[in-house]
Design a protein around this motif. Structure first.
Motif, PDB file in Angstrom:
ATOM      1  N   GLN A 141      49.735  38.208  43.942  1.00  0.00           N
ATOM      2  CA  GLN A 141      48.905  39.225  43.293  1.00  0.00           C
ATOM      3  C   GLN A 141      48.305  38.736  41.979  1.00  0.00           C
ATOM      4  O   GLN A 141      47.215  39.165  41.582  1.00  0.00           O
ATOM      5  CB  GLN A 141      49.723  40.498  43.036  1.00  0.00           C
ATOM      6  N   THR A 142      49.003  37.819  41.290  1.00  0.00           N
ATOM      7  CA  THR A 142      48.471  37.280  40.041  1.00  0.00           C
ATOM      8  C   THR A 142      47.154  36.555  40.295  1.00  0.00           C
ATOM      9  O   THR A 142      46.174  36.731  39.549  1.00  0.00           O
ATOM     10  CB  THR A 142      49.481  36.298  39.401  1.00  0.00           C
ATOM     11  N   LEU A 143      47.097  35.757  41.352  1.00  0.00           N
ATOM     12  CA  LEU A 143      45.870  35.032  41.675  1.00  0.00           C
ATOM     13  C   LEU A 143      44.788  35.979  42.186  1.00  0.00           C
ATOM     14  O   LEU A 143      43.598  35.799  41.885  1.00  0.00           O
ATOM     15  CB  LEU A 143      46.159  33.946  42.711  1.00  0.00           C
ATOM     16  N   ASN A 144      45.185  36.996  42.943  1.00  0.00           N
ATOM     17  CA  ASN A 144      44.210  37.974  43.419  1.00  0.00           C
ATOM     18  C   ASN A 144      43.579  38.725  42.249  1.00  0.00           C
ATOM     19  O   ASN A 144      42.360  38.953  42.218  1.00  0.00           O
ATOM     20  CB  ASN A 144      44.882  38.970  44.366  1.00  0.00           C
ATOM     21  N   ASP A 145      44.407  39.120  41.268  1.00  0.00           N
ATOM     22  CA  ASP A 145      43.890  39.815  40.087  1.00  0.00           C
ATOM     23  C   ASP A 145      42.952  38.919  39.285  1.00  0.00           C
ATOM     24  O   ASP A 145      41.935  39.374  38.757  1.00  0.00           O
ATOM     25  CB  ASP A 145      45.049  40.273  39.192  1.00  0.00           C
ATOM     26  N   PHE A 146      43.308  37.637  39.193  1.00  0.00           N
ATOM     27  CA  PHE A 146      42.449  36.708  38.465  1.00  0.00           C
ATOM     28  C   PHE A 146      41.089  36.590  39.154  1.00  0.00           C
ATOM     29  O   PHE A 146      40.036  36.665  38.506  1.00  0.00           O
ATOM     30  CB  PHE A 146      43.110  35.334  38.374  1.00  0.00           C
ATOM     31  N   ALA A 147      41.094  36.397  40.462  1.00  0.00           N
ATOM     32  CA  ALA A 147      39.838  36.254  41.206  1.00  0.00           C
ATOM     33  C   ALA A 147      38.962  37.495  41.079  1.00  0.00           C
ATOM     34  O   ALA A 147      37.728  37.403  40.995  1.00  0.00           O
ATOM     35  CB  ALA A 147      40.132  35.967  42.677  1.00  0.00           C
ATOM     36  N   SER A 148      39.609  38.659  41.019  1.00  0.00           N
ATOM     37  CA  SER A 148      38.877  39.924  40.941  1.00  0.00           C
ATOM     38  C   SER A 148      38.507  40.316  39.518  1.00  0.00           C
ATOM     39  O   SER A 148      37.785  41.301  39.314  1.00  0.00           O
ATOM     40  CB  SER A 148      39.717  41.045  41.571  1.00  0.00           C
ATOM     41  N   GLY A 149      39.023  39.576  38.546  1.00  0.00           N
ATOM     42  CA  GLY A 149      38.738  39.918  37.150  1.00  0.00           C
ATOM     43  C   GLY A 149      39.451  41.179  36.703  1.00  0.00           C
ATOM     44  O   GLY A 149      38.930  41.941  35.880  1.00  0.00           O
ATOM     45  N   ASN A 150      40.653  41.406  37.216  1.00  0.00           N
ATOM     46  CA  ASN A 150      41.423  42.588  36.853  1.00  0.00           C
ATOM     47  C   ASN A 150      42.331  42.305  35.661  1.00  0.00           C
ATOM     48  O   ASN A 150      42.607  41.154  35.326  1.00  0.00           O
ATOM     49  CB  ASN A 150      42.278  43.062  38.033  1.00  0.00           C
ATOM     50  N   GLY A 151      42.833  43.370  35.055  1.00  0.00           N
ATOM     51  CA  GLY A 151      43.813  43.246  33.977  1.00  0.00           C
ATOM     52  C   GLY A 151      43.293  42.464  32.797  1.00  0.00           C
ATOM     53  O   GLY A 151      42.171  42.668  32.327  1.00  0.00           O
TER      54      GLY A 151
END
Length: 278
Positions: free
Chosen positions: A169-179
């Motif tokens: 999920q950390t990489l998914n959030d990074f790719a999506s520009g989340n958090g």
């Protein structure tokens, strides 16, 4: 500590003393007051039984090591060496080259390092991502880049062995520009993922990244430096666990994360490349 763990540590340390002595098994056994067959049994690891107290004392005295080290209860082999507390708090100043991290990595050379990062593993970050993340916590980006360069150079050395485990999920959030990455541009995030994928291909198999499901498992950031210590990252500081039992416990915790990994090390470069930048 489990009897089997204690027996394995004792066996490892007896082998170390035997190799260091330069003696054959018969001479070594005679010097500590046991027969060769008893020594062979100790070296084989077929039994969890330890020698008698008199034998342990003879070994420790003959080879100038402490009983605690011989039994795996301490990492300090010297009889008169400084005793380390079981737990310490160490600060991580910006001047990375003076921090204990360099020494900890050096001491663990030739041993497996197990690492759960807080975000993207340090050695895989680009300068742009380092500058962005350090700006949020008012730290010196140049010092962080030195740290990243050191870690990358360390993992390029022959004989290194590092396993890393983190939530996908950390990489998914990074790719999506989340958090925390919401203000990081698409171009910078795309560059970071491409850089990361390339390094994962280059460094494998001495550097192996596994991804688990953060909904099923949770872990704080920490590093296990071989058999020597565990450093838990608590934001600018490290909670350091020095006892053998603590190290073994955290090794088992890390191995538990790998067992439930959804993306294995040989697949992770492809996984990173497949992420969609939003």
């Amino acid at each position: 500590m489990d009897k089997r763990d204690l027996s394995r540590l004792f066996q490892t340390r007896i082998k170390s003393l035997l190799n260091r002595s330069g003696e054959n098994q018969s001479a070594f056994a005679q010097s500590v007051g046991i027969d060769r067959s008893a020594l062979s049994q100790l070296l084989s690891g077929q039994s969890t039984r330890l020698p008698r107290v008199e034998t342990l004392l003879n070994i420790a005295e003959r080879h100038s090591v402490s009983l605690d080290w011989l039994l795996g209860l301490s990492q300090d082999e010297g009889i008169t060496g400084e005793l380390r507390p079981s737990m310490e708090i160490e600060e991580g100043p910006d001047n990375f080259e003076r921090t204990l991290l360099v020494r900890w990595h050096a001491e663990a050379t030739g041993s497996k390092i197990r690492y759960v990062p807080a975000r993207i593993p340090d050695l895989l970050r680009t300068p742009a991502v380092i500058a962005y993340e350090t700006s949020m916590v008012h730290r010196d980006p140049a010092a962080q880049m030195i740290e990243t360069a050191f870690r990358l150079d360390y993992n390029r050395q022959p004989g290194t062995d590092m396993e890393v485990c983190m939530p996908f999920q950390t990489l998914n959030d990074f790719a999506s520009g989340n958090g925390i990455w919401s203000e990081l541009t698409k171009d910078v995030r795309a560059e970071q993922l491409g850089h990361m994928s390339s390094l994962l291909e280059e460094l494998y198999p001495s550097f192996r990244l596994y991804l688990f499901d953060g909904r099923e498992k949770f872990s704080v950031p920490y590093t296990v430096f071989g058999p020597y210590r565990v450093a838990l990252f608590v934001g600018g500081m490290y909670l350091v666990l020095n006892t053998t039992e603590s190290v073994l416990t955290m090794q088992r915790h890390f191995d538990g994360l790998i067992r439930v990994a959804k993306v294995n090390a040989h697949e992770v470069a492809g996984y990173v490349s497949s992420l969609t930048i939003e």
